[in-house]
Design an enzyme around this catalytic site. Structure first.
Site, short mmCIF file in Angstrom:
data_model
loop_
_atom_site.label_atom_id
_atom_site.label_comp_id
_atom_site.label_asym_id
_atom_site.label_seq_id
_atom_site.Cartn_x
_atom_site.Cartn_y
_atom_site.Cartn_z
N ARG A 162 0.82 -1.22 0.00
CA ARG A 162 0.00 0.00 0.00
C ARG A 162 0.85 1.26 0.00
O ARG A 162 0.59 2.20 -0.76
CB ARG A 162 -0.96 0.00 1.20
CG ARG A 162 -2.07 -1.04 1.05
CD ARG A 162 -3.11 -0.88 2.15
NE ARG A 162 -2.49 -0.99 3.47
CZ ARG A 162 -3.12 -0.73 4.61
NH1 ARG A 162 -4.37 -0.33 4.59
NH2 ARG A 162 -2.50 -0.88 5.76
N THR A 163 1.87 1.31 0.85
CA THR A 163 2.70 2.51 0.94
C THR A 163 3.49 2.73 -0.35
O THR A 163 3.54 3.83 -0.89
CB THR A 163 3.66 2.40 2.14
OG1 THR A 163 2.90 2.19 3.31
CG2 THR A 163 4.49 3.67 2.28
N ARG A 219 11.91 2.60 2.63
CA ARG A 219 11.40 1.93 3.82
C ARG A 219 12.48 0.98 4.30
O ARG A 219 13.09 0.29 3.49
CB ARG A 219 10.13 1.14 3.45
CG ARG A 219 9.78 -0.03 4.33
CD ARG A 219 8.81 0.21 5.45
NE ARG A 219 7.75 1.12 5.25
CZ ARG A 219 6.45 0.84 5.47
NH1 ARG A 219 6.09 -0.38 5.86
NH2 ARG A 219 5.52 1.76 5.32
N HIS A 242 7.51 7.45 10.70
CA HIS A 242 6.82 7.31 9.43
C HIS A 242 6.16 8.67 9.17
O HIS A 242 4.94 8.79 9.23
CB HIS A 242 5.78 6.19 9.52
CG HIS A 242 5.26 5.71 8.20
ND1 HIS A 242 5.36 6.44 7.04
CD2 HIS A 242 4.63 4.55 7.85
CE1 HIS A 242 4.81 5.77 6.05
NE2 HIS A 242 4.38 4.62 6.50
N LYS A 290 24.43 -9.50 0.78
CA LYS A 290 25.85 -9.81 0.56
C LYS A 290 26.76 -8.89 1.36
O LYS A 290 27.93 -8.74 1.06
CB LYS A 290 26.20 -9.70 -0.93
CG LYS A 290 25.33 -10.54 -1.85
CD LYS A 290 25.70 -10.27 -3.31
CE LYS A 290 24.59 -10.72 -4.26
NZ LYS A 290 24.69 -10.06 -5.57
#
Lengths: 369, 369, 369
Positions: B150-151, B201, B229, B180
């Site tokens: 959604r974001t 994110r 957020h 890695k």
């Protein structure tokens, strides 16, 4: 003056076979050349497209899908004829060398230069200028069977900066019918129906060659297992020339895991195209450069040396090129892994012995444990 | 009347350092303002871009990559000078406040209003109108180390509605060299070469700040672990104002897991910018709001109260804001988890005691077990 | 001659409810029709859009989100009225049949033909021609809860060839709040705010129907668990007609796992729309075609036969349609699985007994073990 012969008419009516790269790449080159040539002195009457056109008449190894071409460009390729001073170096005789980009040894030394020239022009493209739309209407599929954010985004970014579009798959192995026993060839046959060019990363050596043997559109190998990574090698050569100022006569030390590093394999092939290059291999015993590369270099008269001393190599070279050392290659022998990490990683000590003009090149991985 | 001074010439020749957000955001604002201002009364001669230009002369904390700017916009930013009545509120003095969007406390109360004003204008953009191309030529990279459909799609949708393009990565942690041992900073250095802005994110608190400290292009924090957020908080504030009709003087109940919910942290910071706000915390003991937020609110003179009774809170508040209660936060104590789910979830009983004008806000998660 | 009545004005002022597909699909059809009709003989005065307009006045089952429509197209749909000879076959009376594409039985036999006609026109679209921009400004979200590279890229490719844009999610189940207990309905409510149409793949039968019941924008089912895969069936029908030359009177053998193959379910429904079709089911006992399909076919008067002999079926049929046989469907009985693989897979022996004109259709999966 530019001749008035019509290239597009010729290709529309006369051609049934052609190197597959033409479809996408050539139209790009037409657009590109039209812009580029306006700035050039146009004095001789050798037409680049006369040569290109001839090459279209040479039967390709692969049968050309006329139907698909028609869909992509029903009116033929929209080029206008013009004259240029010299035949571009990416043409050798009348053969086009970039049908697919599969392995570094497919290039002669002129091709990288021609590519870098185009790249340099593209870097100058201004946002929202007409040239920023040079790939408008073209679709590139990035088919990554192994995830690689940096590599994938670099191709996608380039495509979008030039007005093209992208179909993307971040992890095709896990997220596709590959898990259901679908053959690579069948996936390629499907995806080539959706796109103009495929950029592919795969876990198996030779996968890109198999894809290219199947596809009627160009395949770019963005790394196939322990095989090759030719576009990375092109970029590395470009970086070396920019930093050191030359490629002929340079000394390059390849340090780290040379058995599993596809970039060092592609780079060694590409360096062999230049004069008086010397290559040093410095790696733990279990991950030495494989014999096929060593034999290739010898057969091409390229000097190389296996060294057990990375510090000595570093002090000799213009370029110290690091590859990542992976724990899983050492199996149970954690002691050997720890020793390798201590010895074959470019750190401040190594940087300390390097010559003033020399550069270190690093994959930015393996810095965190 | 509009002055005839040329902003673009000035920026082209005179500037070597600038806040990084300028590169992308300012050009957007130029385009936006040119359209917007045509509708406004233009009576005073304070030029928004005089201020903006001055801010470009203030040395940024980060050295500005001139080379990259030149690539993006070789002719300077294409603005025409004009006059506006007031200095826009997203400028405080001559400082530009939106280089990066990292945490809610970076905003004063004017910035959200300025952003909502732009957002409102953008919502009015018609499909295929000239304004729907206001971000044409710009590339946003969505670098999601944790997946969030959604974001991620909300940012990408916004970019595409306004004509911009997107480089996307759905799960960068699993699908990239992060696995890695590649450092976030190195990834950011690479991806900033591909794009104009990065939306990120990450699973670790502080990751967005680290990225912003590295990047020469703007970073938007779309959630960093249990940290913040801020864009969600902006949206929440916007929703509250639209639903309740005001922000000053409101009572907000934050209900659920307040220790691990980054949105409630950002929202609390943002609410503190408004007058006479009262905040209620209603949560199970093990996941109470952390002290840093409580201390911040106290230091800003914001009234808050810890409550053990969600029903009472619900009956008092204008807004009841639910966060998801996660089983894994309770470890072995399944009994406490079940108790929390029974007590701290907004259900019909809670809705029943709320005032008529009050609203419940819910993340739409945790509804299924 | 074309009438001068203005369709766009009518829809702008007079309409508050409409089938949801209108928003995106109809505008596409307007653009498409405008182009297409120029080539047609225009002799009678039945306006396709008179009918379409009427259908907009019939209250939809779902309440229409006027606000959202206004955002997408504040000035109404930009069509010009014109006259066509016959009402297009995708209209039945004044009802529009393609609000959502959920299951094969929603189609009558005219709808596939109408779709194929549009598809054929779209295949003729030239790169960078005006018609290649027919979907410009439209956003399609591909919400794949199960990964499927080929299916996802086919939808995305189509959208991009026609100038539209895509929001993509490669593995929404793993990479989204679905893992956090978010209901499908809530995800759909969010994503419909970002896009004009949703193409969805899900692991549960009936998921597409649930999504369609929620969404105010069209939903296309790209496979829902063992349920249906109607667009694959449309494509299969199209392929059969192209290869065999007809659909009425054909004999089709469905071979392999018929219990879990959603494509064979959708194909059986769709074949029932044609005259004198005979269907053979040839499958291992544990994965026979389910009774609901058999009963549906019987109720529609379609002849069908359960056969234990794939070779006999192959020799009788015009089309032999293979579905993948999955090991996991046989549980512990590896012996039954191996037997099934030996008997119910189209191999050279099966191809050998097929009639000269007959074709085999294969999902390209299950070829590798």
């Amino acid at each position: 003056m530019a001749s008035s012969s019509s290239f597009s008419t010729y290709t529309l009516h006369g051609v049934t076979v052609a190197p597959k790269a033409m479809k996408c790449y050539k139209e790009f080159m037409c657009n590109y050349m039209n812009i580029f040539m306006k700035k050039s002195v146009q004095s001789k009457s050798t037409s680049v497209f006369t040569d290109l056109t001839h090459s279209r008449l040479i039967p390709s190894e692969k049968s050309f899908k006329l139907e698909q071409t028609m869909r992509l460009s029903p009116r033929g390729i929209q080029c206008h004829a013009f004259e240029v001073e010299n035949t571009p170096s990416f043409l050798v005789g009348n053969k086009f060398q970039l049908d697919d980009v599969i392995e570094a040894q497919q290039f002669n030394r002129d091709i990288p230069n021609a590519i870098f020239e185009v790249a340099h022009e593209m870097e100058m493209v201004e946002k929202n200028s007409p040239r920023s739309q040079i790939l408008k209407g073209y679709l590139m599929a990035t088919l990554f069977y192994e995830p690689s954010t940096r590599t994938r985004l670099s191709f996608e970014s380039a495509m979008k900066w030039l007005g093209g579009e992208v179909l993307t798959t971040e992890n095709a192995r896990e997220f596709s019918s590959a898990a259901k026993g679908e053959m690579l060839e069948d996936t390629i046959r499907t995806v080539e129906g959706y796109s103009d060019i495929i950029v592919m990363r795969h876990s198996e050596s030779g996968a890109a060659r198999r894809a290219a043997a199947t596809a009627g559109i160009p395949i770019i190998n963005a790394g196939d297992g322990p095989g090759q990574h030719p576009t990375q090698a092109l970029l590395d050569i470009h970086t070396i020339e920019r930093e050191i100022g030359k490629l002929d006569g340079i000394k390059v030390g390849l340090v780290g895991d040379l058995a599993n590093g596809r970039t060092v394999r592609s780079l060694a092939y590409l360096l062999s195209k230049y004069q008086d290059v010397k290559i040093y291999f410095a790696s733990p015993d279990v991950v030495q450069m494989k014999d096929d590369i060593k034999e290739y270099l010898t057969s091409k008269g390229v000097e190389w040396e296996q060294s057990a001393n990375p510090m000595e190599v570093a002090s000799e070279c213009d370029v110290v090129y690091q590859t990542r050392i992976q724990r899983e290659r050492f199996g149970e022998r954690i002691d050997l892994y720890e020793e390798a990490r201590g010895k074959y990683i470019v750190d401040e000590d190594v940087l300390g012995v390097m010559q003033k003009h020399a550069v270190a090149m690093h994959p930015l991985q393996g810095l965190m444990r």
